[in-house]
Motif scaffolding. Sequence first.
Motif, PDB file in Angstrom:
ATOM      1  N   LEU A 132      40.803  46.072  40.582  1.00 20.00           N
ATOM      2  CA  LEU A 132      39.720  44.872  40.871  1.00 20.00           C
ATOM      3  C   LEU A 132      39.546  44.098  39.776  1.00 20.00           C
ATOM      4  O   LEU A 132      39.423  44.771  38.688  1.00 20.00           O
ATOM      5  CB  LEU A 132      38.709  45.566  41.593  1.00 20.00           C
ATOM      6  CG  LEU A 132      38.926  46.065  43.090  1.00 20.00           C
ATOM      7  CD1 LEU A 132      37.662  46.744  43.457  1.00 20.00           C
ATOM      8  CD2 LEU A 132      39.210  44.950  44.181  1.00 20.00           C
ATOM      9  N   THR A 133      39.083  42.838  39.880  1.00 22.81           N
ATOM     10  CA  THR A 133      38.586  42.102  38.841  1.00 22.81           C
ATOM     11  C   THR A 133      37.221  41.220  39.440  1.00 22.81           C
ATOM     12  O   THR A 133      37.418  40.721  40.462  1.00 22.81           O
ATOM     13  CB  THR A 133      39.525  41.350  38.097  1.00 22.81           C
ATOM     14  OG1 THR A 133      38.839  40.507  36.862  1.00 22.81           O
ATOM     15  CG2 THR A 133      39.996  40.057  38.768  1.00 22.81           C
ATOM     16  N   ALA A 134      36.315  41.038  38.694  1.00 18.71           N
ATOM     17  CA  ALA A 134      35.172  40.544  39.422  1.00 18.71           C
ATOM     18  C   ALA A 134      35.476  38.916  39.167  1.00 18.71           C
ATOM     19  O   ALA A 134      35.787  38.318  38.218  1.00 18.71           O
ATOM     20  CB  ALA A 134      33.647  40.873  38.565  1.00 18.71           C
ATOM     21  N   LEU A 135      34.774  38.315  40.357  1.00 21.67           N
ATOM     22  CA  LEU A 135      34.856  36.733  40.240  1.00 21.67           C
ATOM     23  C   LEU A 135      33.657  36.190  40.960  1.00 21.67           C
ATOM     24  O   LEU A 135      33.515  36.432  42.096  1.00 21.67           O
ATOM     25  CB  LEU A 135      36.195  36.005  40.824  1.00 21.67           C
ATOM     26  CG  LEU A 135      36.115  34.678  41.114  1.00 21.67           C
ATOM     27  CD1 LEU A 135      36.278  33.987  39.642  1.00 21.67           C
ATOM     28  CD2 LEU A 135      37.379  34.138  42.083  1.00 21.67           C
ATOM     29  N   VAL A 181      38.361  32.193  36.419  1.00 23.04           N
ATOM     30  CA  VAL A 181      39.520  31.332  36.804  1.00 23.04           C
ATOM     31  C   VAL A 181      40.548  31.076  35.919  1.00 23.04           C
ATOM     32  O   VAL A 181      41.613  31.182  36.329  1.00 23.04           O
ATOM     33  CB  VAL A 181      38.707  30.126  37.530  1.00 23.04           C
ATOM     34  CG1 VAL A 181      39.774  29.002  37.490  1.00 23.04           C
ATOM     35  CG2 VAL A 181      37.838  30.494  38.704  1.00 23.04           C
ATOM     36  N   ASP A 182      40.321  30.489  34.728  1.00 21.77           N
ATOM     37  CA  ASP A 182      41.335  30.516  33.690  1.00 21.77           C
ATOM     38  C   ASP A 182      42.024  31.610  33.486  1.00 21.77           C
ATOM     39  O   ASP A 182      43.443  31.595  33.446  1.00 21.77           O
ATOM     40  CB  ASP A 182      40.466  30.211  32.363  1.00 21.77           C
ATOM     41  CG  ASP A 182      39.563  28.739  32.330  1.00 21.77           C
ATOM     42  OD1 ASP A 182      40.001  27.944  33.068  1.00 21.77           O
ATOM     43  OD2 ASP A 182      38.904  28.694  31.372  1.00 21.77           O
ATOM     44  N   ALA A 183      41.558  32.932  33.353  1.00 20.88           N
ATOM     45  CA  ALA A 183      42.415  34.065  33.103  1.00 20.88           C
ATOM     46  C   ALA A 183      43.237  34.212  34.487  1.00 20.88           C
ATOM     47  O   ALA A 183      44.476  34.524  34.231  1.00 20.88           O
ATOM     48  CB  ALA A 183      41.513  35.263  33.055  1.00 20.88           C
ATOM     49  N   LEU A 184      42.833  34.110  35.459  1.00 20.55           N
ATOM     50  CA  LEU A 184      43.643  34.382  36.850  1.00 20.55           C
ATOM     51  C   LEU A 184      44.598  33.319  37.143  1.00 20.55           C
ATOM     52  O   LEU A 184      45.613  33.773  37.297  1.00 20.55           O
ATOM     53  CB  LEU A 184      42.772  34.290  37.890  1.00 20.55           C
ATOM     54  CG  LEU A 184      41.896  35.606  38.120  1.00 20.55           C
ATOM     55  CD1 LEU A 184      40.499  35.239  39.170  1.00 20.55           C
ATOM     56  CD2 LEU A 184      42.464  36.907  38.233  1.00 20.55           C
ATOM     57  N   PRO A 197      31.993  32.560  46.602  1.00 20.96           N
ATOM     58  CA  PRO A 197      32.677  32.013  45.522  1.00 20.96           C
ATOM     59  C   PRO A 197      34.082  31.777  45.777  1.00 20.96           C
ATOM     60  O   PRO A 197      34.511  32.551  46.785  1.00 20.96           O
ATOM     61  CB  PRO A 197      32.310  33.022  44.321  1.00 20.96           C
ATOM     62  CG  PRO A 197      31.238  33.775  44.757  1.00 20.96           C
ATOM     63  CD  PRO A 197      31.051  33.834  46.341  1.00 20.96           C
ATOM     64  N   GLY A 198      34.982  31.087  44.911  1.00 21.67           N
ATOM     65  CA  GLY A 198      36.418  31.089  45.184  1.00 21.67           C
ATOM     66  C   GLY A 198      37.004  29.668  45.383  1.00 21.67           C
ATOM     67  O   GLY A 198      38.037  29.736  44.842  1.00 21.67           O
TER      68      GLY A 198
END
Length: 277
Positions: A57-60, A69-72, A96-97
């Motif tokens: 999991l990663t937090a957004l 967002v940039d990393a994903l 969010p999203g």
Amino acid sequence: MSQVQPGCLWVVATPIGHRDDISARAVEILRAVAVIACEDTRHSRPLLVHHNIGTPLTALHEHNEREAVDALVRRLQGGESVALISDAGTPLVSDPGFRLVRAARAAGVRCTPVPGACAAIAALSVAGLPSDRFVFEGFLPPKSAARRARLQELAGEGRTLIFYESSHRVAESLADMRDVLGEAREAVLARELTKLFETVLGEPLAALAARVATDPDQQRGECVLLVHGRGDDADARVAEGRRVFAILREEMPPTRAAKLAASITGASRRALYEGGD
């Protein structure tokens, strides 16, 4: 064989309460992607454990969205598959999203929905209000003055109105709806849908506001408020005209108040006078 394609962003709906309200396809996708982006890893992990999903999991969320967002997007462009989930229900619906999906699409990344639960639609399906045309308003402003101003803008809306509301503001919001939209307007409180204490209450706004104000149990949990749209028939216009007339005549002569109320609502001035004291 996995249906997950490399370099694809999967927007996956999760349960709004009952953990088994998730599709077999959603479970397969969540197991197969490289990483799952979620609002709160602590909130989402129990659901994943329940369905034997071990994906990282990663937090957004709103506080880290730009960097996350940039990393994903870089990971997606590198060929990794990513799933986006929210704390509950369909991502991006008051969650969010949006920026991730927009950035992914702008980068040429394929974005694919995995449909499922949505509190607004679940509430509409059991509310008994017109469902052929509706408008989703999300959360109303937290302050009463701004909330009433927004409700006033929506007073003439003919479609069924759907709102999300926090448990600690639901009583105040219903009181403002009663005052702005009218005591007789039909409304529904859908609370804790699919959970143990699920409640669906449908009454005119005056009765519903009074009931919720005096029952602390109805001021707990996740809440969806639905309000019948304003009708287009003559009776509805007259009822709204009389409400506006009553407000205006406190500030100006009855003749001018009736003229303005008739202009605003489309009711006849004679009908307004006949309904006044």
